[in-house]
Design an enzyme around this catalytic site. Structure first.
Site, mmCIF file in Angstrom:
data_model
loop_
_atom_site.group_PDB
_atom_site.id
_atom_site.type_symbol
_atom_site.label_atom_id
_atom_site.label_comp_id
_atom_site.label_asym_id
_atom_site.label_seq_id
_atom_site.Cartn_x
_atom_site.Cartn_y
_atom_site.Cartn_z
ATOM 1 C CE1 TYR A 115 17.893 7.735 -3.854
ATOM 2 C CE2 TYR A 115 15.721 7.205 -2.983
ATOM 3 C CZ TYR A 115 16.705 7.030 -3.934
ATOM 4 O OH TYR A 115 16.513 6.148 -4.972
ATOM 5 N NE ARG B 64 17.619 10.570 -17.533
ATOM 6 C CZ ARG B 64 18.245 9.998 -16.506
ATOM 7 N NH1 ARG B 64 19.496 10.271 -16.257
ATOM 8 N NH2 ARG B 64 17.620 9.131 -15.747
ATOM 9 C CG ASP C 118 13.103 13.446 -8.045
ATOM 10 O OD1 ASP C 118 13.238 12.729 -9.040
ATOM 11 O OD2 ASP C 118 13.569 13.153 -6.923
ATOM 12 N NE ARG D 80 12.010 8.799 -12.722
ATOM 13 C CZ ARG D 80 13.214 8.435 -12.254
ATOM 14 N NH1 ARG D 80 14.153 8.039 -13.073
ATOM 15 N NH2 ARG D 80 13.468 8.496 -10.968
HETATM 16 O O1 CP3 Z 1 7.491 10.968 -15.492
HETATM 17 C C1 CP3 Z 1 7.381 10.737 -14.260
HETATM 18 O O2 CP3 Z 1 7.303 9.591 -13.796
HETATM 19 C C2 CP3 Z 1 7.223 11.921 -13.309
HETATM 20 C C3 CP3 Z 1 8.373 12.473 -12.701
HETATM 21 C C4 CP3 Z 1 9.224 11.662 -11.740
HETATM 22 C C5 CP3 Z 1 10.631 11.771 -11.692
HETATM 23 N N1 CP3 Z 1 11.085 11.077 -10.608
HETATM 24 C C6 CP3 Z 1 11.455 12.554 -12.630
HETATM 25 C C7 CP3 Z 1 12.896 12.300 -12.709
HETATM 26 C C8 CP3 Z 1 8.840 10.798 -10.698
HETATM 27 C C9 CP3 Z 1 7.465 10.278 -10.329
HETATM 28 C C10 CP3 Z 1 10.040 10.455 -9.988
HETATM 29 C C11 CP3 Z 1 10.054 9.595 -8.796
HETATM 30 C C12 CP3 Z 1 11.334 9.249 -8.173
HETATM 31 N N2 CP3 Z 1 12.460 10.007 -8.072
HETATM 32 C C13 CP3 Z 1 11.571 8.051 -7.470
HETATM 33 C C14 CP3 Z 1 10.533 6.960 -7.230
HETATM 34 C C15 CP3 Z 1 10.327 6.112 -8.410
HETATM 35 C C16 CP3 Z 1 11.475 5.252 -8.805
HETATM 36 O O3 CP3 Z 1 12.002 5.502 -9.898
HETATM 37 O O4 CP3 Z 1 11.845 4.353 -8.048
HETATM 38 C C17 CP3 Z 1 12.886 8.077 -6.992
HETATM 39 C C18 CP3 Z 1 13.565 6.986 -6.205
HETATM 40 C C19 CP3 Z 1 13.438 9.332 -7.370
HETATM 41 C C20 CP3 Z 1 14.784 9.861 -7.033
HETATM 42 C C21 CP3 Z 1 15.587 10.121 -8.218
HETATM 43 N N3 CP3 Z 1 15.333 11.112 -9.146
HETATM 44 C C22 CP3 Z 1 16.758 9.432 -8.634
HETATM 45 C C23 CP3 Z 1 17.370 8.250 -7.897
HETATM 46 C C24 CP3 Z 1 17.170 10.025 -9.811
HETATM 47 C C25 CP3 Z 1 18.443 9.745 -10.565
HETATM 48 C C26 CP3 Z 1 18.389 8.463 -11.318
HETATM 49 C C27 CP3 Z 1 18.086 8.741 -12.745
HETATM 50 O O5 CP3 Z 1 17.159 8.119 -13.289
HETATM 51 O O6 CP3 Z 1 18.833 9.548 -13.323
HETATM 52 C C28 CP3 Z 1 16.238 11.047 -10.152
HETATM 53 C C29 CP3 Z 1 16.280 11.911 -11.326
HETATM 54 C C30 CP3 Z 1 15.043 12.028 -12.148
HETATM 55 N N4 CP3 Z 1 13.777 12.146 -11.671
HETATM 56 C C31 CP3 Z 1 15.005 12.109 -13.570
HETATM 57 C C32 CP3 Z 1 13.668 12.290 -13.926
HETATM 58 C C33 CP3 Z 1 13.104 12.486 -15.299
HETATM 59 C C34 CP3 Z 1 16.211 12.074 -14.478
HETATM 60 C C35 CP3 Z 1 16.911 13.386 -14.331
HETATM 61 C C36 CP3 Z 1 17.433 13.967 -15.621
HETATM 62 O O7 CP3 Z 1 16.657 14.423 -16.460
HETATM 63 O O8 CP3 Z 1 18.667 13.989 -15.720
#
Ligand code: CP3
Length: 342
Positions: free
Chosen positions: A151, A28, A74, A24
């Site tokens: 999910y 944010r 994502d 990540r």
């Molecule tokens: O920088 C990176 O790592 C690359 C991009 C990336 C994102 N999600 C961007 C993201 C990667 C590799 C993921 C993987 C992901 N997404 C996982 C597996 C890794 C982990 O964290 O366990 C999972 C379970 C998801 C599903 C997901 N996406 C959830 C549950 C959420 C909401 C929770 C949260 O953190 O808000 C997301 C949103 C998400 N994916 C964001 C980002 C940067 C935040 C969204 C935003 O900008 O509002």
């Protein structure tokens, strides 16, 4: 042969300083990410806008000089490409249409159809190939079938993945068909990422730890093994990192059983334990607790150095144990990097 430090580690080289990137890392906690996301409108529009998705991928590389850049996308885009509805509720997380019956499953598209929706992601990779510094490794990724299924079945994130466990136990035919479809779709998706220019791919099984006994073998290990075997046949030489998060003792032997070139570990296991039991089979990635990016101080420096020390005798890629959180202090990321490289 390349000089890129992450690829060297994945080939089994021990380096004086481990390469470093962060889950990540585009997110944010960075003001420049928040500004670009606002420009895109919302998170999903950002994922599907190749110019802006490439921009946020590059932001942490410019700011910190990480050795790896992870594609901005994502794990839930694949279900969307298979026909699920997907949206994000601000402050809460993802929502999807659910798959809990044979009829729901039958309404999904075949795995060969995913590229229509996912083609902007491949465009992001092509832009990054042009714009990344020559020493930076480009990492593609997908969710592992079990985690993505949790999910899709629940229609949202859940504390215990209860709905997916229930479907697995009560309607094994539909659940297994969903896992197989996701396995095939993931092979398709990762192959196109590699063809577009990803140099490494990572499989995120964030909820692997909730699979117990034979279920871990059937739904974490076996799909990973199928995906990695197919990737090795189609793209020999492209390394795969597997992240069966919170697998605990089942991290042991996971690389050998699946063919992964590296196992990423979370911070519920100690770095010394991982050195003794997991790294004996090859490269390990991890595992600083992401809370240090919030709390900082001497503990951050001490813990970073302890991990580098414990995993320094065999191939290691430094990373967090899970994604950095939005409340992290960007200065603490620099302190971590200085502690690794200094
Ligand atoms: O920088 C990176 O790592 C690359 C991009 C990336 C994102 N999600 C961007 C993201 C990667 C590799 C993921 C993987 C992901 N997404 C996982 C597996 C890794 C982990 O964290 O366990 C999972 C379970 C998801 C599903 C997901 N996406 C959830 C549950 C959420 C909401 C929770 C949260 O953190 O808000 C997301 C949103 C998400 N994916 C964001 C980002 C940067 C935040 C969204 C935003 O900008 O509002």
């Amino acid at each position: 042969m390349t000089d890129k430090t992450i690829l060297k580690a994945l080939r089994g080289e021990v380096q004086p300083t481990p390469p470093i990137w962060m889950m990540r890392q585009a997110g944010r906690y960075l003001p420049e990410y928040r500004a670009t996301r606002a420009k895109a409108g919302d998170f999903l529009s950002l994922c599907y806008n190749p110019e802006l998705a490439a921009e946020v991928t590059l932001q942490p590389i410019r700011r910190y000089g990480f050795d790896g850049a992870i594609l901005f996308a994502d794990i839930l885009l694949l279900p969307q490409a298979l026909g699920a509805d997907l949206w994000f509720v601000t402050g809460e997380g993802p929502r999807l249409s659910t798959v809990t019956s044979q009829a729901d499953f039958d309404a999904l598209k075949p795995s060969s159809d995913v590229h229509e929706v996912l083609s902007p992601i491949y465009d992001t990779i092509r832009i990054l190939k042009q714009e990344l510094p020559k020493e930076t490794t480009l990492i593609g990724f997908a969710g592992a079938p079990w985690t993505v299924a949790t999910y899709m079945v629940a229609g949202r994130g859940t504390p215990d993945q209860g709905p997916a466990h229930a479907l697995k136990d009560e309607n094994r035919a539909v659940f297994s068909a969903l896992i197989d479809l996701l396995t095939e779709g993931t092979i398709e998706y990762l192959s196109r990422q590699i063809e577009a220019g990803a140099e490494v791919v990572k499989l995120f099984d964030s909820w692997a730890g909730s699979l117990k006994g034979q279920d871990f073998g059937d739904f974490a290990l076996k799909p990973a093994q199928k995906i990695i075997t197919a990737m090795k046949a189609r793209h020999p030489g492209v390394p795969v990192i597997a992240f069966p998060r919170e697998a605990g003792n089942r991290y042991v032997g996971f690389a050998k059983a699946t063919g992964a070139d590296c196992v990423a570990i979370d911070n519920s296991v100690s770095a010394q334990w991982a050195a003794d039991h997991v790294q004996v089979d090859g490269c390990v990635q991890g595992n600083l607790a992401s809370r240090h990016m919030v709390t900082g101080g001497q503990a951050l420096v001490d813990e970073t150095r302890a991990i580098v020390q414990a995993l320094g005798k065999r191939p290691h890629i430094f990373n967090l144990g899970h994604g950095i959180t939005p409340d992290a202090d960007p200065d603490n990321v620099q302190r971590m990097i200085d502690a690794v490289r200094g």
